[in-house]
Design an enzyme around this catalytic site. Structure first.
Site, mmCIF file in Angstrom:
data_model
loop_
_atom_site.group_PDB
_atom_site.id
_atom_site.type_symbol
_atom_site.label_atom_id
_atom_site.label_comp_id
_atom_site.label_asym_id
_atom_site.label_seq_id
_atom_site.Cartn_x
_atom_site.Cartn_y
_atom_site.Cartn_z
ATOM 1 N N SER A 13 1.013 -1.225 -0.008
ATOM 2 C CA SER A 13 0.099 -0.025 -0.077
ATOM 3 C C SER A 13 0.844 1.142 0.010
ATOM 4 O O SER A 13 0.415 2.359 -0.379
ATOM 5 C CB SER A 13 -1.026 -0.087 1.245
ATOM 6 O OG SER A 13 -0.276 0.230 2.522
ATOM 7 N N LEU A 90 10.987 -6.711 4.432
ATOM 8 C CA LEU A 90 11.265 -7.428 5.883
ATOM 9 C C LEU A 90 12.463 -8.157 5.869
ATOM 10 O O LEU A 90 13.254 -8.736 6.721
ATOM 11 C CB LEU A 90 10.324 -8.404 6.233
ATOM 12 C CG LEU A 90 8.952 -8.158 6.410
ATOM 13 C CD1 LEU A 90 7.848 -9.090 6.606
ATOM 14 C CD2 LEU A 90 8.764 -7.082 7.641
ATOM 15 N N ILE A 93 18.857 -4.935 5.165
ATOM 16 C CA ILE A 93 19.877 -4.653 3.908
ATOM 17 C C ILE A 93 21.206 -4.742 4.261
ATOM 18 O O ILE A 93 21.861 -4.441 5.094
ATOM 19 C CB ILE A 93 19.567 -3.203 3.330
ATOM 20 C CG1 ILE A 93 18.145 -3.029 3.201
ATOM 21 C CG2 ILE A 93 20.538 -2.611 2.369
ATOM 22 C CD1 ILE A 93 17.782 -3.528 2.194
ATOM 23 N N HIS A 109 8.347 3.281 9.145
ATOM 24 C CA HIS A 109 8.423 2.470 10.334
ATOM 25 C C HIS A 109 6.949 2.872 10.963
ATOM 26 O O HIS A 109 6.909 4.244 11.158
ATOM 27 C CB HIS A 109 9.530 2.462 11.410
ATOM 28 C CG HIS A 109 9.002 1.368 12.421
ATOM 29 N ND1 HIS A 109 9.394 0.162 12.147
ATOM 30 C CD2 HIS A 109 8.898 1.609 13.718
ATOM 31 C CE1 HIS A 109 9.175 -0.346 13.350
ATOM 32 N NE2 HIS A 109 8.639 0.315 14.324
ATOM 33 N N ASP A 150 15.909 -0.264 12.001
ATOM 34 C CA ASP A 150 15.344 0.916 12.536
ATOM 35 C C ASP A 150 16.061 1.894 13.447
ATOM 36 O O ASP A 150 15.457 2.745 14.317
ATOM 37 C CB ASP A 150 13.905 0.736 13.405
ATOM 38 C CG ASP A 150 13.001 -0.311 12.778
ATOM 39 O OD1 ASP A 150 12.787 -0.205 11.466
ATOM 40 O OD2 ASP A 150 12.360 -1.199 13.415
ATOM 41 N N GLU A 179 0.937 7.093 6.916
ATOM 42 C CA GLU A 179 2.246 6.776 6.121
ATOM 43 C C GLU A 179 2.105 7.102 4.770
ATOM 44 O O GLU A 179 3.168 7.326 4.004
ATOM 45 C CB GLU A 179 2.329 5.078 6.279
ATOM 46 C CG GLU A 179 2.639 4.378 7.743
ATOM 47 C CD GLU A 179 2.688 3.155 7.819
ATOM 48 O OE1 GLU A 179 3.588 2.525 6.679
ATOM 49 O OE2 GLU A 179 2.224 2.420 8.561
#
Ligand code: GRF
Length: 205
Positions: A13, A90, A93, A109, A150, A179
């Site tokens: 989304s 998920l 990286i 986030h 994060d 978001e």
């Protein structure tokens, strides 16, 4: 114009919101590539509907981590990518990609970092933890990506109220609405070259 790759593992989304922002002229960027580690990710389907190259790159089908990272870097180079936007991706990286795209990888986030972030904090778990703590505000963070989950410096954050009768699902929906606005806004700041980064200090010109 900045050329953005979106990495997504799920429904997509946020990808959809970014594509809409580009289409409506709110985001002056070109989304040139979508990468997913999940073949069945809704994000790949959305990308294809918009005519954006969409590739499934999975560690499982490659002989080593090195090959996996190489495949990602090759795709990024092939599409002339300047910036990466993680949107529900998920997988961590790898540092070789972070080095190559230093300060040019963003993540979104669904909480006000540094609270309610880190390994395993994704999806409804985040909103459940916010409610369990009794927070009165929740929120969203768009941040730079570093080697940990994060922990990179925030670019933009926005508060979202917690309502007394919230469930993780109702809170997630209210946060997701924000978001869908804030990610395009954050990328637009980069598109306008307004973000100055000195270590952890990020200032918006
Ligand atoms: C969003 O809540 C985002 O903040 C988090 O993962 C979720 C992805 O949702 N990183 P979607 O696939 O964009 O709908």
């Amino acid at each position: 114009m900045i050329r953005v790759a979106v990495f997504a593992s799920g429904g997509g989304s946020n990808l959809n919101a970014l594509l809409e922002a580009v289409q409506s002229g709110r985001l002056d960027a070109s989304i040139v590539l979508v990468i997913s580690n999940k073949a069945e990710a809704g994000a790949l389907q959305i990308a294809r509907e918009y005519g954006v190259p969409a590739v499934h790159i999975s560690q499982k089908s490659l002989p080593s981590d090195d090959e996996f990272n190489k495949a990602i870097l090759t795709a990024l180079k092939e599409h002339g990518v300047d910036m990466i936007a993680l949107a529900g991706y998920l997988k961590k990286i790898d540092s070789c990609i972070i080095r190559e795209y230093k300060n040019r990888i963003l993540n979104i986030h669904p909480a006000l970092l540094p609270s309610f972030g880190g390994k395993g904090m994704y999806g409804l778990k985040v909103h459940q933890a916010v409610l369990d703590y009794g927070c009165k505000v929740a929120g969203v963070t768009v941040h730079l990506v570093d080697e940990e989950y994060d922990t990179g410096p925030p670019i933009l954050q926005r508060c979202v109220p917690v309502e007394p009768d919230d469930t993780p699902e109702t809170l997630a929906a209210r946060v997701l609405e924000q978001e869908h606005k804030i990610y395009a806004e954050a990328l637009q700041l980069f598109a306008e070259n307004r973000v100055k980064i000195q270590g952890r200090k990020v200032s918006i010109k």
